[in-house]
Design an enzyme around this catalytic site. Sequence first.
Site, PDB file in Angstrom:
ATOM      1  N   SER A 146       0.867  -1.189   0.000  1.00  0.00           N
ATOM      2  CA  SER A 146       0.000   0.000   0.000  1.00  0.00           C
ATOM      3  C   SER A 146       0.900   1.235   0.000  1.00  0.00           C
ATOM      4  CB  SER A 146      -0.848  -0.001   1.269  1.00  0.00           C
ATOM      5  OG  SER A 146      -1.526   1.231   1.439  1.00  0.00           O
ATOM      6  N   TYR A 159      -2.536  -1.286  10.244  1.00  0.00           N
ATOM      7  CA  TYR A 159      -2.428  -1.374   8.783  1.00  0.00           C
ATOM      8  C   TYR A 159      -1.090  -0.801   8.305  1.00  0.00           C
ATOM      9  CZ  TYR A 159      -4.098  -1.120   3.911  1.00  0.00           C
ATOM     10  OH  TYR A 159      -4.255  -1.282   2.550  1.00  0.00           O
TER      11      TYR A 159
HETATM   12  P1  NAD Z   1     -11.409  -6.131  -0.654  1.00  0.00           P
HETATM   13  O1  NAD Z   1     -12.066  -6.020   0.680  1.00  0.00           O
HETATM   14  O2  NAD Z   1     -12.206  -5.845  -1.886  1.00  0.00           O
HETATM   15  O3  NAD Z   1     -10.746  -7.562  -0.825  1.00  0.00           O
HETATM   16  C1  NAD Z   1     -10.042  -8.191   0.207  1.00  0.00           C
HETATM   17  C2  NAD Z   1      -9.943  -9.677  -0.077  1.00  0.00           C
HETATM   18  O4  NAD Z   1      -9.237 -10.306   1.008  1.00  0.00           O
HETATM   19  C3  NAD Z   1     -11.319 -10.359  -0.160  1.00  0.00           C
HETATM   20  O5  NAD Z   1     -11.277 -11.361  -1.151  1.00  0.00           O
HETATM   21  C4  NAD Z   1     -11.459 -10.977   1.220  1.00  0.00           C
HETATM   22  O6  NAD Z   1     -12.360 -12.083   1.264  1.00  0.00           O
HETATM   23  C5  NAD Z   1     -10.032 -11.403   1.480  1.00  0.00           C
HETATM   24  N1  NAD Z   1      -9.766 -11.677   2.884  1.00  0.00           N
HETATM   25  C6  NAD Z   1      -9.951 -10.865   3.952  1.00  0.00           C
HETATM   26  N2  NAD Z   1      -9.628 -11.513   5.093  1.00  0.00           N
HETATM   27  C7  NAD Z   1      -9.211 -12.747   4.729  1.00  0.00           C
HETATM   28  C8  NAD Z   1      -8.743 -13.885   5.453  1.00  0.00           C
HETATM   29  N3  NAD Z   1      -8.647 -13.901   6.795  1.00  0.00           N
HETATM   30  N4  NAD Z   1      -8.416 -14.992   4.763  1.00  0.00           N
HETATM   31  C9  NAD Z   1      -8.543 -15.024   3.392  1.00  0.00           C
HETATM   32  N5  NAD Z   1      -8.979 -13.973   2.667  1.00  0.00           N
HETATM   33  C10 NAD Z   1      -9.305 -12.860   3.329  1.00  0.00           C
HETATM   34  O7  NAD Z   1     -10.154  -5.165  -0.563  1.00  0.00           O
HETATM   35  P2  NAD Z   1      -9.101  -4.624  -1.640  1.00  0.00           P
HETATM   36  O8  NAD Z   1      -9.164  -3.154  -1.559  1.00  0.00           O
HETATM   37  O9  NAD Z   1      -9.239  -5.301  -2.932  1.00  0.00           O
HETATM   38  O10 NAD Z   1      -7.747  -5.048  -0.912  1.00  0.00           O
HETATM   39  C11 NAD Z   1      -6.827  -5.979  -1.445  1.00  0.00           C
HETATM   40  C12 NAD Z   1      -5.438  -5.638  -0.941  1.00  0.00           C
HETATM   41  O11 NAD Z   1      -5.076  -4.366  -1.446  1.00  0.00           O
HETATM   42  C13 NAD Z   1      -5.331  -5.557   0.580  1.00  0.00           C
HETATM   43  O12 NAD Z   1      -4.108  -6.137   1.005  1.00  0.00           O
HETATM   44  C14 NAD Z   1      -5.333  -4.055   0.825  1.00  0.00           C
HETATM   45  O13 NAD Z   1      -4.678  -3.730   2.020  1.00  0.00           O
HETATM   46  C15 NAD Z   1      -4.587  -3.571  -0.391  1.00  0.00           C
HETATM   47  N6  NAD Z   1      -4.792  -2.157  -0.694  1.00  0.00           N
HETATM   48  C16 NAD Z   1      -6.032  -1.677  -0.973  1.00  0.00           C
HETATM   49  C17 NAD Z   1      -6.182  -0.336  -1.247  1.00  0.00           C
HETATM   50  C18 NAD Z   1      -7.517   0.278  -1.552  1.00  0.00           C
HETATM   51  O14 NAD Z   1      -7.629   1.517  -1.550  1.00  0.00           O
HETATM   52  N7  NAD Z   1      -8.546  -0.495  -1.860  1.00  0.00           N
HETATM   53  C19 NAD Z   1      -5.075   0.518  -1.236  1.00  0.00           C
HETATM   54  C20 NAD Z   1      -3.822  -0.009  -0.964  1.00  0.00           C
HETATM   55  C21 NAD Z   1      -3.700  -1.363  -0.700  1.00  0.00           C
END
Ligand code: NAD
Length: 264
Positions: A146, A159
């Site tokens: 991130s 986080y």
């Molecule tokens: P999201 O909530 O759409 O997806 C998260 C995924 O992780 C889902 O498939 C969920 O079921 C899975 N998950 C959560 N807990 C779990 C567990 N205990 N075991 C197995 N699977 C689990 O979120 P996203 O935004 O797509 O996030 C994906 C990654 O990107 C994360 O690591 C997040 O920190 C990172 N990220 C997101 C953003 C943003 O703005 N959306 C920015 C920077 C980084």
Amino acid sequence: MDQILAGRTALVTGSTSGIGLGIAKIYAEAGAKVMLNGFGKPEEIARARAEIGALQGGGDAPYSAADLSKPEAVRQMVREAEAALGKIDILVNNAGIQFVAPVDEFPDDKFDAIIAINFASNFHAIKAALPGMKARKWGRIINVASAHGLVASPHKVAYVSAKHAVVGMTKTVALEVAKLPITCNAICPGFVRTPLAEAQVGPLAKEHGVSEQQALEDYLLDKQPSKRWIEVDEVAQMALYLVGPGSGGVNGAALSIDGGWLAA
Ligand code: NAD
């Protein structure tokens, strides 16, 4: 799309939603066989499996329901992926959760869960998948970190700590595999339009007594000079580049995709 990943296999964690699902789709479109993982409503998981399965020639894509907060479940998922796909060429550690509170009010169980899912699961998956990559002399590891792996924001102690640790681990693994045709890189997105990020808008609006649009502009996108969400497909394109031809020299990088956030 050109089949640049024909013959390749990929395990993408947290791929039932958001960024992970976008990466799974683009890999399958490029010819890879992909195993999904993550939580969700049964019908959502079934839809994702059918959609990815159709892109890779029919049937449901293989899926692991592993809860990545549990190290043994992570190891079991890797074993299942090796059995279902025959090998793991590409590992994308993407699953993640968020919780927001001041440090002196931050619940212990939320802190532990974020460290386990967002950080420690990456270690357990890499440790389990790397021997196969070394034996086959090819591998690509991507950790979805991130912008918060590079800079901090208030109220995100777990986080930010987890994501900084992911960037450090990425560099360490990269050094260990540097002489092999294996790479380990981190992707550092800013705010991406997914359920995880969109869920932060409502509480911010409430906290500051403004509309959701105002909260989005003033308290999330204020960090991104582009003043717009990053889209899932943009992150997926970066993840495709990192596993495609010509990317072998990129190793140990923490690649920003944040509309200019880190430049400020
Ligand atoms: P999201 O909530 O759409 O997806 C998260 C995924 O992780 C889902 O498939 C969920 O079921 C899975 N998950 C959560 N807990 C779990 C567990 N205990 N075991 C197995 N699977 C689990 O979120 P996203 O935004 O797509 O996030 C994906 C990654 O990107 C994360 O690591 C997040 O920190 C990172 N990220 C997101 C953003 C943003 O703005 N959306 C920015 C920077 C980084």
